[in-house]
Design a protein around this motif. Structure first.
Motif, PDB file in Angstrom:
ATOM      1  N   SER A  33      -1.888  51.253  37.641  1.00 25.66           N
ATOM      2  CA  SER A  33      -2.300  52.189  36.601  1.00 25.66           C
ATOM      3  C   SER A  33      -1.710  53.561  36.882  1.00 25.66           C
ATOM      4  N   VAL A  34      -1.442  54.314  35.833  1.00 25.40           N
ATOM      5  CA  VAL A  34      -0.952  55.679  35.997  1.00 25.40           C
ATOM      6  C   VAL A  34      -2.004  56.538  36.679  1.00 25.40           C
ATOM      7  N   ASP A  35      -3.252  56.282  36.372  1.00 26.71           N
ATOM      8  CA  ASP A  35      -4.368  56.990  37.014  1.00 26.71           C
ATOM      9  C   ASP A  35      -4.451  56.538  38.471  1.00 26.71           C
ATOM     10  N   ARG A  36      -4.322  57.478  39.407  1.00 29.40           N
ATOM     11  CA  ARG A  36      -4.306  57.131  40.829  1.00 29.40           C
ATOM     12  C   ARG A  36      -5.690  56.868  41.401  1.00 29.40           C
ATOM     13  N   GLY A  37      -6.730  57.260  40.675  1.00 31.25           N
ATOM     14  CA  GLY A  37      -8.077  57.119  41.190  1.00 31.25           C
ATOM     15  C   GLY A  37      -8.457  55.701  41.594  1.00 31.25           C
ATOM     16  N   TYR A  72      -7.687  51.409  48.255  1.00 33.36           N
ATOM     17  CA  TYR A  72      -7.223  51.629  49.631  1.00 33.36           C
ATOM     18  C   TYR A  72      -8.354  52.142  50.518  1.00 33.36           C
ATOM     19  N   ASP A  73      -9.269  52.902  49.949  1.00 28.26           N
ATOM     20  CA  ASP A  73     -10.444  53.332  50.705  1.00 28.26           C
ATOM     21  C   ASP A  73     -11.247  52.117  51.171  1.00 28.26           C
ATOM     22  N   ARG A  74     -11.478  51.173  50.255  1.00 25.13           N
ATOM     23  CA  ARG A  74     -12.250  49.974  50.596  1.00 25.13           C
ATOM     24  C   ARG A  74     -11.496  49.125  51.623  1.00 25.13           C
ATOM     25  N   GLY A  75     -10.183  48.972  51.405  1.00 22.40           N
ATOM     26  CA  GLY A  75      -9.387  48.183  52.340  1.00 22.40           C
ATOM     27  C   GLY A  75      -9.384  48.784  53.728  1.00 22.40           C
ATOM     28  N   ALA A  76      -9.214  50.089  53.810  1.00 22.21           N
ATOM     29  CA  ALA A  76      -9.209  50.768  55.102  1.00 22.21           C
ATOM     30  C   ALA A  76     -10.561  50.616  55.799  1.00 22.21           C
ATOM     31  N   VAL A  79      -2.695  53.088  53.740  1.00 21.28           N
ATOM     32  CA  VAL A  79      -3.600  52.633  54.790  1.00 21.28           C
ATOM     33  C   VAL A  79      -3.400  53.486  56.042  1.00 21.28           C
ATOM     34  N   PHE A  80      -2.153  53.746  56.360  1.00 17.79           N
ATOM     35  CA  PHE A  80      -1.811  54.568  57.522  1.00 17.79           C
ATOM     36  C   PHE A  80      -2.483  55.940  57.437  1.00 17.79           C
ATOM     37  N   ALA A  81      -2.424  56.551  56.267  1.00 19.16           N
ATOM     38  CA  ALA A  81      -3.000  57.886  56.087  1.00 19.16           C
ATOM     39  C   ALA A  81      -4.503  57.902  56.347  1.00 19.16           C
ATOM     40  N   ARG A  82      -5.156  56.775  56.112  1.00 15.21           N
ATOM     41  CA  ARG A  82      -6.602  56.708  56.266  1.00 15.21           C
ATOM     42  C   ARG A  82      -7.046  56.335  57.682  1.00 15.21           C
ATOM     43  N   LEU A  83      -6.160  55.719  58.475  1.00 12.14           N
ATOM     44  CA  LEU A  83      -6.596  55.168  59.753  1.00 12.14           C
ATOM     45  C   LEU A  83      -5.832  55.667  60.977  1.00 12.14           C
ATOM     46  N   ALA A  84      -4.659  56.259  60.792  1.00  9.92           N
ATOM     47  CA  ALA A  84      -3.795  56.594  61.934  1.00  9.92           C
ATOM     48  C   ALA A  84      -4.396  57.635  62.872  1.00  9.92           C
ATOM     49  N   ASP A  85      -5.316  58.435  62.379  1.00  4.07           N
ATOM     50  CA  ASP A  85      -5.914  59.459  63.248  1.00  4.07           C
ATOM     51  C   ASP A  85      -7.026  58.902  64.126  1.00  4.07           C
ATOM     52  N   ARG A  86      -7.420  57.639  63.884  1.00  5.24           N
ATOM     53  CA  ARG A  86      -8.537  57.060  64.645  1.00  5.24           C
ATOM     54  C   ARG A  86      -8.160  55.826  65.449  1.00  5.24           C
ATOM     55  N   ASN A 142      -7.090  29.316  58.889  1.00  9.08           N
ATOM     56  CA  ASN A 142      -8.303  29.969  59.395  1.00  9.08           C
ATOM     57  C   ASN A 142      -8.094  31.441  59.745  1.00  9.08           C
ATOM     58  N   THR A 143      -6.951  32.011  59.352  1.00  9.54           N
ATOM     59  CA  THR A 143      -6.746  33.446  59.537  1.00  9.54           C
ATOM     60  C   THR A 143      -7.676  34.207  58.589  1.00  9.54           C
ATOM     61  N   HIS A 144      -8.312  35.238  59.099  1.00 18.34           N
ATOM     62  CA  HIS A 144      -9.160  36.077  58.252  1.00 18.34           C
ATOM     63  C   HIS A 144      -8.260  36.988  57.423  1.00 18.34           C
ATOM     64  N   GLU A 145      -8.453  36.984  56.110  1.00 18.69           N
ATOM     65  CA  GLU A 145      -7.587  37.737  55.205  1.00 18.69           C
ATOM     66  C   GLU A 145      -8.383  38.831  54.494  1.00 18.69           C
ATOM     67  N   ILE A 146      -7.859  40.043  54.581  1.00 17.17           N
ATOM     68  CA  ILE A 146      -8.448  41.192  53.891  1.00 17.17           C
ATOM     69  C   ILE A 146      -7.554  41.517  52.699  1.00 17.17           C
ATOM     70  N   VAL A 147      -8.090  41.350  51.515  1.00 18.78           N
ATOM     71  CA  VAL A 147      -7.319  41.555  50.286  1.00 18.78           C
ATOM     72  C   VAL A 147      -7.685  42.895  49.672  1.00 18.78           C
ATOM     73  N   MET A 148      -6.682  43.722  49.453  1.00 19.30           N
ATOM     74  CA  MET A 148      -6.894  45.008  48.793  1.00 19.30           C
ATOM     75  C   MET A 148      -6.432  44.880  47.347  1.00 19.30           C
ATOM     76  N   ASP A 149      -7.386  44.767  46.419  1.00 24.34           N
ATOM     77  CA  ASP A 149      -7.061  44.618  44.998  1.00 24.34           C
ATOM     78  C   ASP A 149      -6.717  45.987  44.423  1.00 24.34           C
ATOM     79  N   VAL A 150      -5.430  46.204  44.189  1.00 27.68           N
ATOM     80  CA  VAL A 150      -4.948  47.523  43.765  1.00 27.68           C
ATOM     81  C   VAL A 150      -4.544  47.477  42.289  1.00 27.68           C
ATOM     82  N   PRO A 151      -5.221  48.207  41.417  1.00 27.82           N
ATOM     83  CA  PRO A 151      -4.843  48.236  39.998  1.00 27.82           C
ATOM     84  C   PRO A 151      -3.496  48.945  39.812  1.00 27.82           C
TER      85      PRO A 151
END
Length: 233
Positions: free
Chosen positions: A66-70, A76-80, A110-117, A55-64
């Protein structure tokens, strides 16, 4: 009051190599987050599977992959964003990361997106370099030697120059670059000094001389080399 984010290193794959702190945090977590190959399984979750409570809530970040970083950055934006929503609700989140969070680790994004808040605590993990050296029975460096860590995708000329000028080397992310890397070691006359390790700590682990290594390598593989003559003796 907002929740706290934990970036937890899981080590190279063997669940027995989790730290006590990592195991305690995962076992107590009500919410866990982790990366997964887009449309596939999560190696990070597999390592920690026996510790995750029902019953743990799981957040899955589906990361492709790929050479393209986009696409990866968007994942990671969605996961954060999902993690932030849980933190804003006052719940802690344990984010799982293969290896060590700040050593080629996915958690740094993830750290880069959330550590300042939000309040963030990083729990280090056993690195693949340490695990590979241990399984290969090859000390990495001694006395005043320097260890050079190189990613396999580097262009061949740069890879050759860096290995030639190094005292000890760990090459990560071998994968599809195996032929190029082996050729560089051969050209430098260092083929018999290098050790190949793949899938360390897992049932299909391989440890052998680079001379005897397979023609193709998995992503989770590494090459170690020390030019010294048993400098630890």
């Amino acid at each position: 009051m907002t929740g706290k984010l934990y970036g937890v290193g899981l080590g190279p794959g063997d669940p027995d190599l989790l730290t006590l702190k990592a195991a305690r945090l995962i076992g107590a977590a009500r919410v866990v987050a982790y990366p997964a190959l887009a449309g596939g399984d999560s190696f990070a979750r597999a390592i920690a599977a026996d510790l995750i409570r029902p019953n743990t809530h799981e957040i899955v970040m589906d990361v492709p992959m790929s050479v393209d970083r986009g696409p990866a950055q968007a994942a990671y934006d969605r996961g954060a964003h999902e993690i932030a929503a849980v933190l804003d609700a006052g719940e802690d989140v344990v984010c799982l990361c293969e290896g060590d969070p700040f050593f080629y680790g996915s958690f740094m994004y993830v750290f880069a997106r959330l550590a300042d808040r939000y309040e963030v605590e990083v729990v280090p993990g056993v690195t693949s370099i340490s695990a590979c050296a241990a399984r290969a029975g090859q000390p990495l460096v001694a006395r005043n030697e320097r260890l050079t860590v190189l990613p396999g995708p580097l262009p061949e000329p740069e890879l050759r120059d860096r290995i030639a000028g190094a005292e000890a080397v760990a090459i990560m992310k071998v994968g599809r670059h195996m032929a190029k890397i082996r050729g560089v070691f051969d050209a430098l006359g260092l083929l018999d000094r290098a050790v190949y390790v793949a899938r360390v700590g897992l049932p299909d682990e391989v440890v052998c001389s680079l001379t005897d290594a397979p023609e193709t390598a998995p992503y989770f593989s590494m090459i170690l080399m020390n030019k010294g003559e048993d400098p630890w003796l």
